[in-house]
Scaffold this motif. Structure first.
Motif, mmCIF file in Angstrom:
data_model
loop_
_atom_site.group_PDB
_atom_site.id
_atom_site.type_symbol
_atom_site.label_atom_id
_atom_site.label_comp_id
_atom_site.label_asym_id
_atom_site.label_seq_id
_atom_site.Cartn_x
_atom_site.Cartn_y
_atom_site.Cartn_z
ATOM 1 N N ILE A 289 38.913 28.253 24.195
ATOM 2 C CA ILE A 289 39.884 28.382 23.877
ATOM 3 C C ILE A 289 39.951 29.906 24.068
ATOM 4 C CG2 ILE A 289 40.203 26.098 22.756
ATOM 5 C CD1 ILE A 289 39.821 27.488 20.589
ATOM 6 N N LYS A 290 41.288 30.293 24.289
ATOM 7 C CA LYS A 290 41.041 32.026 24.068
ATOM 8 C C LYS A 290 41.946 32.459 22.865
ATOM 9 C CE LYS A 290 44.201 35.852 26.493
ATOM 10 N NZ LYS A 290 45.332 35.579 26.927
ATOM 11 N N VAL A 291 41.499 33.005 22.651
ATOM 12 C CA VAL A 291 41.528 33.832 21.003
ATOM 13 C C VAL A 291 41.203 35.466 21.271
ATOM 14 C CG1 VAL A 291 40.032 32.143 19.567
ATOM 15 C CG2 VAL A 291 39.044 33.914 20.339
ATOM 16 N N ASP A 292 42.054 35.923 20.149
ATOM 17 C CA ASP A 292 42.338 37.338 19.826
ATOM 18 C C ASP A 292 41.086 37.733 19.005
ATOM 19 O OD1 ASP A 292 42.984 37.127 17.522
ATOM 20 O OD2 ASP A 292 45.051 37.485 17.824
ATOM 21 N N GLN A 293 41.325 38.868 18.410
ATOM 22 C CA GLN A 293 40.136 39.664 17.855
ATOM 23 C C GLN A 293 40.306 39.100 16.293
ATOM 24 O OE1 GLN A 293 37.686 42.263 18.086
ATOM 25 N NE2 GLN A 293 38.046 41.398 20.274
ATOM 26 N N LYS A 294 40.978 38.927 15.998
ATOM 27 C CA LYS A 294 41.648 37.812 14.598
ATOM 28 C C LYS A 294 41.184 36.532 15.065
ATOM 29 C CE LYS A 294 44.915 41.645 12.512
ATOM 30 N NZ LYS A 294 44.434 42.142 13.618
ATOM 31 N N LEU A 295 40.985 35.469 15.814
ATOM 32 C CA LEU A 295 39.627 35.108 16.320
ATOM 33 C C LEU A 295 41.212 33.267 16.288
ATOM 34 C CD1 LEU A 295 37.230 34.221 14.252
ATOM 35 C CD2 LEU A 295 36.981 34.622 16.760
ATOM 36 N N ARG A 296 42.952 34.607 16.445
ATOM 37 C CA ARG A 296 44.042 33.455 16.545
ATOM 38 C C ARG A 296 43.940 32.905 18.140
ATOM 39 N NH1 ARG A 296 48.943 37.316 14.283
ATOM 40 N NH2 ARG A 296 47.203 38.838 15.832
ATOM 41 N N THR A 297 45.065 31.652 17.999
ATOM 42 C CA THR A 297 44.752 31.450 19.686
ATOM 43 C C THR A 297 45.784 32.013 20.394
ATOM 44 O OG1 THR A 297 45.895 29.126 18.408
ATOM 45 C CG2 THR A 297 43.177 28.790 19.260
ATOM 46 N N ASN A 299 48.489 30.025 19.830
ATOM 47 C CA ASN A 299 49.887 29.279 18.925
ATOM 48 C C ASN A 299 49.114 30.576 17.625
ATOM 49 O OD1 ASN A 299 50.283 28.354 17.362
ATOM 50 N ND2 ASN A 299 50.220 25.926 17.303
ATOM 51 N N LYS A 300 49.516 30.738 17.172
ATOM 52 C CA LYS A 300 49.449 32.031 16.293
ATOM 53 C C LYS A 300 48.640 31.646 14.792
ATOM 54 C CE LYS A 300 49.380 35.575 19.209
ATOM 55 N NZ LYS A 300 48.020 36.220 19.965
ATOM 56 N N ARG A 301 48.967 30.172 14.532
ATOM 57 C CA ARG A 301 48.714 29.201 13.189
ATOM 58 C C ARG A 301 47.634 28.521 14.114
ATOM 59 N NH1 ARG A 301 51.715 29.946 8.745
ATOM 60 N NH2 ARG A 301 53.765 31.393 9.357
ATOM 61 N N VAL A 302 46.954 28.518 14.549
ATOM 62 C CA VAL A 302 45.659 27.496 15.105
ATOM 63 C C VAL A 302 44.685 29.184 15.575
ATOM 64 C CG1 VAL A 302 45.291 26.332 16.471
ATOM 65 C CG2 VAL A 302 46.992 25.872 16.243
ATOM 66 N N TYR A 303 43.669 28.483 14.629
ATOM 67 C CA TYR A 303 42.657 29.048 15.082
ATOM 68 C C TYR A 303 41.423 28.683 15.531
ATOM 69 C CZ TYR A 303 44.113 32.688 11.821
ATOM 70 O OH TYR A 303 45.403 33.443 10.748
ATOM 71 N N GLY A 304 40.330 29.443 16.385
ATOM 72 C CA GLY A 304 38.654 29.147 17.155
ATOM 73 C C GLY A 304 38.004 30.049 16.218
ATOM 74 N N ALA A 305 37.093 28.826 15.749
ATOM 75 C CA ALA A 305 35.608 29.134 15.288
ATOM 76 C C ALA A 305 34.321 28.949 16.338
ATOM 77 C CB ALA A 305 35.199 29.090 13.646
ATOM 78 N N GLY A 306 33.256 29.613 16.119
ATOM 79 C CA GLY A 306 32.213 28.648 17.044
ATOM 80 C C GLY A 306 32.131 28.629 18.102
ATOM 81 N N ASP A 307 31.473 27.903 18.610
ATOM 82 C CA ASP A 307 30.943 27.305 20.372
ATOM 83 C C ASP A 307 32.725 28.131 21.321
ATOM 84 O OD1 ASP A 307 28.549 28.178 19.605
ATOM 85 O OD2 ASP A 307 28.026 26.287 20.432
ATOM 86 N N ILE A 308 33.556 27.084 20.663
ATOM 87 C CA ILE A 308 34.361 26.886 21.214
ATOM 88 C C ILE A 308 35.099 27.681 22.025
ATOM 89 C CG2 ILE A 308 36.419 26.385 19.856
ATOM 90 C CD1 ILE A 308 36.009 24.356 21.766
ATOM 91 N N THR A 309 35.583 29.066 21.597
ATOM 92 C CA THR A 309 35.903 30.093 21.464
ATOM 93 C C THR A 309 35.448 30.878 22.732
ATOM 94 O OG1 THR A 309 34.616 31.709 20.508
ATOM 95 C CG2 THR A 309 36.233 30.445 19.183
ATOM 96 N N GLY A 310 33.938 30.097 23.460
ATOM 97 C CA GLY A 310 33.636 30.924 24.575
ATOM 98 C C GLY A 310 33.151 32.492 24.317
#
Length: 475
Positions: A289-297, A299-310
């Motif tokens: 999943i695409k995340v920014d430097q704050k790990l937000r996708t 959809n700014k209410r959804v974060y990504g953590a770990g391997d799923i962030t690529g």
């Protein structure tokens, strides 16, 4: 009947990242729902870090028995009971399981639902018969073994990290496709436990690490009897359980090898299937999943953590992501910035290979002005006492003495890399190492000695001798 649940945070995935967020948020008084379709603890506890280190420990014990003569102890060829090796692995998992269990997290106030989660809108996830509406979501579904499109592979039984630790009978000849960290760790563990092992790698082993230090690993694995075949491009497999043929091309020549088991260790893929990310407006690719430097996708209410962030696929990175998410999501910190590029990595073969920051090749590619400082384990008294001299430290030092990176190969390299990780993460200079007093005799002295080696050319130069001669006038 659909059950409606309202929460502050809904977390999909109970691996390292998801559990860390769940723990932190629940302790801060938030209403947390945690979804997990498989085993609590995720890949690390059940199929990765924990069982792999347990089998490596078994292999190391067997090898110590063989190598006992150098300590004045009569060596013996160990008798390996592979079923008991299996029991050892799973007893280690069982000892850690309570820490990651449903019962523990429910005791912390977390609502644990053992179902897969999928988005049905931008702020709702369905898990079984439950629909969870939350202010925030965290996707922490991890990764799983990537299965390459090899002809015939679908018709042949093969192993991945998710099933190899369930073996109760020792493989007679284990063929490993892939010469990365997982492939090499499993190659050495099984070879030391008595299996014949062949590793087929399309490029070079441990291609992300410093080639100079990888050579130490290569030499030791070969010396122990692991059949390493680099530049071997697998074309097809055939056969049946216990009698499998792998065909590959190496140096322009078609070859084949027969074994009893195949382990696929060709990398990892993000676990995206079934999340229905489109319904939540979340952008993604096969990488994750695409995340920014704050790990937000997206959809700014959804974060990504770990391997799923690529990004870097390590348990410690997932835990680090969790801390950043808590800081931004709950403490509203505006200074959160993902610094996972500072995360060290370790391949737990013997000798261990650890790295943090830039390798020499990375420094060159970035156009950095740098110098290299080296120190060998055979100049360390503790290493001599333990016959652990097969190792070295290689530090990359930038302008003004700033530590850009370090690689270590040798006994306990995974522990020895820690001060270098501190230096890289905090922009420290090499003088921080020369200023410290290292206890004697420890392997940790190598870190101070390599720092001293950086200053040696200047300290004993002609200019310094001239300065000393001039200052002697004032004696």
């Amino acid at each position: 009947m659909t059950k409606k649940i309202s929460a502050d945070i809904c977390i999909i995935g109970a691996g390292s990242g998801g559990l860390s967020v769940a723990y932190g948020a629940s302790q801060l008084g938030k209403k947390v729902v945690l979804l997990e379709k498989g085993k609590m603890g995720g890949d690390c506890l059940n199929y990765g870090c924990v069982p792999s280190k347990a089998i490596l420990a078994a292999g190391k014990t067997a090898q110590t028995m063989r190598d006992a003569a150098k300590y004045g102890v009569t060596p013996v060829e160990p008798s390996v009971d592979f079923r008991n090796v299996h029991n050892h692995i799973h007893s280690v998992i069982a000892a850690i399981e309570p820490h990651d269990s449903v019962e523990r997290y429910e005791g912390l106030g977390v609502n644990v639902i053992k179902e897969a989660g999928r988005f049905i809108s931008k702020n709702e996830v369905q898990a079984g018969e439950s629909v969870i509406k939350a202010k925030f979501f965290v996707i922490a579904t991890g990764s799983s073994a990537f299965i390459p499109p090899i002809e015939g592979l679908g018709d042949v039984p093969f192993l991945t990290n998710e099933v190899i630790f369930d073996l109760t009978e020792q493989p007679e000849h284990l063929i490993i496709i892939g010469g990365g960290p997982i492939g090499l760790e499993m190659s050495q563990a099984h070879r030391r436990l008595g299996s014949n092992v062949t590793v087929l790698e399309g490029s070079t082993i441990l291609s992300k690490d410093d080639p100079e230090l990888v050579e130490v690993v290569r030499e030791n694995l070969t010396r122990e009897g692991v059949d390493l075949r680099e530049g071997a491009k697998v074309s097809s497999v055939s056969g049946q359980a216990g009698d499998i043929t792998v065909n590959f091309e190496k140096d322009g020549v078609e070859q084949s090898i027969q074994g009893t088991h195949i382990l696929i260790a060709t990398g990892r893929k993000a676990n995206l299937d079934g999340l229905d990310l489109e319904k939540a407006g979340i952008e993604y690719s096969p990488r994750g999943i695409k995340v920014d430097q704050k790990l937000r996708t997206t959809n700014k209410r959804v974060y990504g953590a770990g391997d799923i962030t690529g990004g870097r696929q390590f348990t410690h990175v997932a835990g680090y992501h969790a801390s950043l998410i808590i800081q931004h999501m709950l403490f509203k910190s505006p200074f959160v910035k993902n610094g996972e590029q500072n995360a060290p990595w370790v391949t737990y073969v013997d000798p261990e290979l650890a790295h943090v920051g830039m390798t020499e090749e990375m420094a060159k590619a970035a156009g950095e002005k740098y110098s290299v400082a080296r120190w060998s384990f055979d100049d360390n008294d503790r290493a001599q006492a333990e016959h652990a001299t097969n190792g070295r430290v290689k530090a990359i030092i930038g302008k003004g003495g700033k530590v850009l990176g370090c690689s270590i190969v040798g006994k306990n390299a995974g522990d020895l890399i820690n001060p270098w990780a501190l230096a890289v993460a905090n922009g420290l200079k090499i003088r921080a190492f020369t200023n410290m007093i290292a206890p004697y005799p420890t392997l940790g002295e190598v870190n101070k000695r390599v720092a001293g080696a950086y200053y040696t050319p200047t300290l004993f130069s002609g200019k310094t001798r001239t300065l000393i001669k001039t200052l002697s006038i004032f004696d």
